[in-house]
Design an enzyme around this catalytic site. Structure first.
Site, short mmCIF file in Angstrom:
data_model
loop_
_atom_site.label_atom_id
_atom_site.label_comp_id
_atom_site.label_asym_id
_atom_site.label_seq_id
_atom_site.Cartn_x
_atom_site.Cartn_y
_atom_site.Cartn_z
CB SER A 1 -0.92 0.01 1.22
OG SER A 1 -1.82 -1.07 1.17
CD GLU A 2 0.05 3.90 2.12
OE1 GLU A 2 -0.96 4.58 1.87
OE2 GLU A 2 0.02 2.86 2.83
CB THR A 3 7.38 2.06 -0.48
OG1 THR A 3 6.87 0.76 -0.84
CG2 THR A 3 8.88 1.97 -0.26
CG PHE B 1 6.63 7.42 -3.32
CD1 PHE B 1 6.44 8.06 -4.54
CD2 PHE B 1 7.60 7.89 -2.45
CE1 PHE B 1 7.23 9.15 -4.88
CE2 PHE B 1 8.38 8.99 -2.78
CZ PHE B 1 8.19 9.62 -4.00
CG HIS C 1 0.10 1.50 7.13
ND1 HIS C 1 -0.30 1.87 5.87
CD2 HIS C 1 1.04 0.53 6.97
CE1 HIS C 1 0.37 1.16 4.98
NE2 HIS C 1 1.19 0.34 5.62
#
Length: 277
Positions: free
Chosen positions: A48-50, A68, A79
């Site tokens: 979902s995100e980095t 991102f 999160h």
């Protein structure tokens, strides 16, 4: 540009049980990485995100964070904020109970909690009730009738959230959204009866950002909490279960305190090593 090994953590955030939360990939010491390198790695992780941890650029911050999705950069996300604070403290050996993150919405205070971290909900960029036309579009994307939406509110603190309240948790879990018709990053919330696994069930849909359904979502829950506390829909504190329909077991703890609304959850490093970037 030549690559080098950079410290890396993958952290489970908001788990209600082992590996039940939302993983975030955290690249520590990201100085010198360009935008395209960050975007490429975020696409590659397919989470979902980095996030990418950089030196702060303003006084009072411990670090600067870029966030991102597989498709876009976000000014804020919940999160990833908790997971990155966990990774930063672990990597640097920070023993204190407080951190301040710099990101696209400004400075975000963080504090340690039992088994994890909490962030102070940032101010909403957009708030207020959705219009009748917007409610109709929200319902179309969710695959339900506009009459099934008991209330709908803009709670945008960065990703662009609008949230719909349904009659109960079962109605939330029964949704079969039409993602191709979804116009906005959309959250859905419904209450459990007394004695349920949490106070509310939440789901989050963000197909436009490359995430059809997010397992557990700090920014959405922060936006909902800001609205619920301000409107009297909730007081003091409550718990949220999220991720049920995508195989996760997320647990979010929400409190209203003298210094703001706080969103807390467990954090645990699952992978630690280096990323060649």
């Amino acid at each position: 540009m030549s690559t080098r090994d950079r410290p890396f953590r993958q952290v489970d955030v908001f788990p209600g049980s082992a590996l039940g939360g939302n993983p975030v990939a955290v690249v520590l010491d990201a100085a010198g990485l360009g935008d395209e390198a960050m975007r490429s790695f975020a696409r590659w992780t397919n989470l979902s995100e980095t996030t990418f941890v950089l030196p702060p650029s303003v006084p009072g911050a411990d670090y600067r964070l870029r966030i991102f999705t597989p498709a876009e950069e976000l000014p804020f996300a919940g999160h990833p904020t908790l997971g990155s604070a966990h990774a930063f403290a672990e990597h640097t050996g920070t023993a204190g109970d407080r951190l301040v993150q710099e990101c696209g919405v400004g400075l975000v205070p963080l504090r340690r909690t039992d088994g994890g971290w909490a962030f102070a909900a940032p101010e909403l960029r957009r708030s207020g009730p959705a219009t009748d036309e917007e409610v109709a579009r929200i319902a179309e994307g969710l695959g339900i009738g506009a009459w099934d939406v008991l209330a709908a509110e803009w709670v945008d603190n960065g990703p662009g959230w609008v949230v719909a309240v349904l009659r109960d948790a079962d109605a939330v879990l029964e949704l079969q959204p039409d993602l191709g018709r979804m116009r906005y990053p959309t959250g859905v919330v419904g209450p459990f009866p007394a004695g349920g696994p949490a106070d509310f069930e939440v789901r989050a849909f963000v197909p436009g950002l490359g995430v059809d359904e997010d397992p557990v979502t700090g920014s959405l829950n922060a936006g909902i909490a800001t609205w619920f506390f301000a409107s009297g829909r909730a007081t003091g504190g409550y718990t949220v279960r999220q991720g049920t329909r995508v195989g996760a077991d997320g647990l979010v703890r929400v409190t209203q305190e003298a210094d703001g609304v706080w969103i807390a959850g467990a954090t645990r490093t699952v992978l630690a090593g280096t990323a060649a970037l």
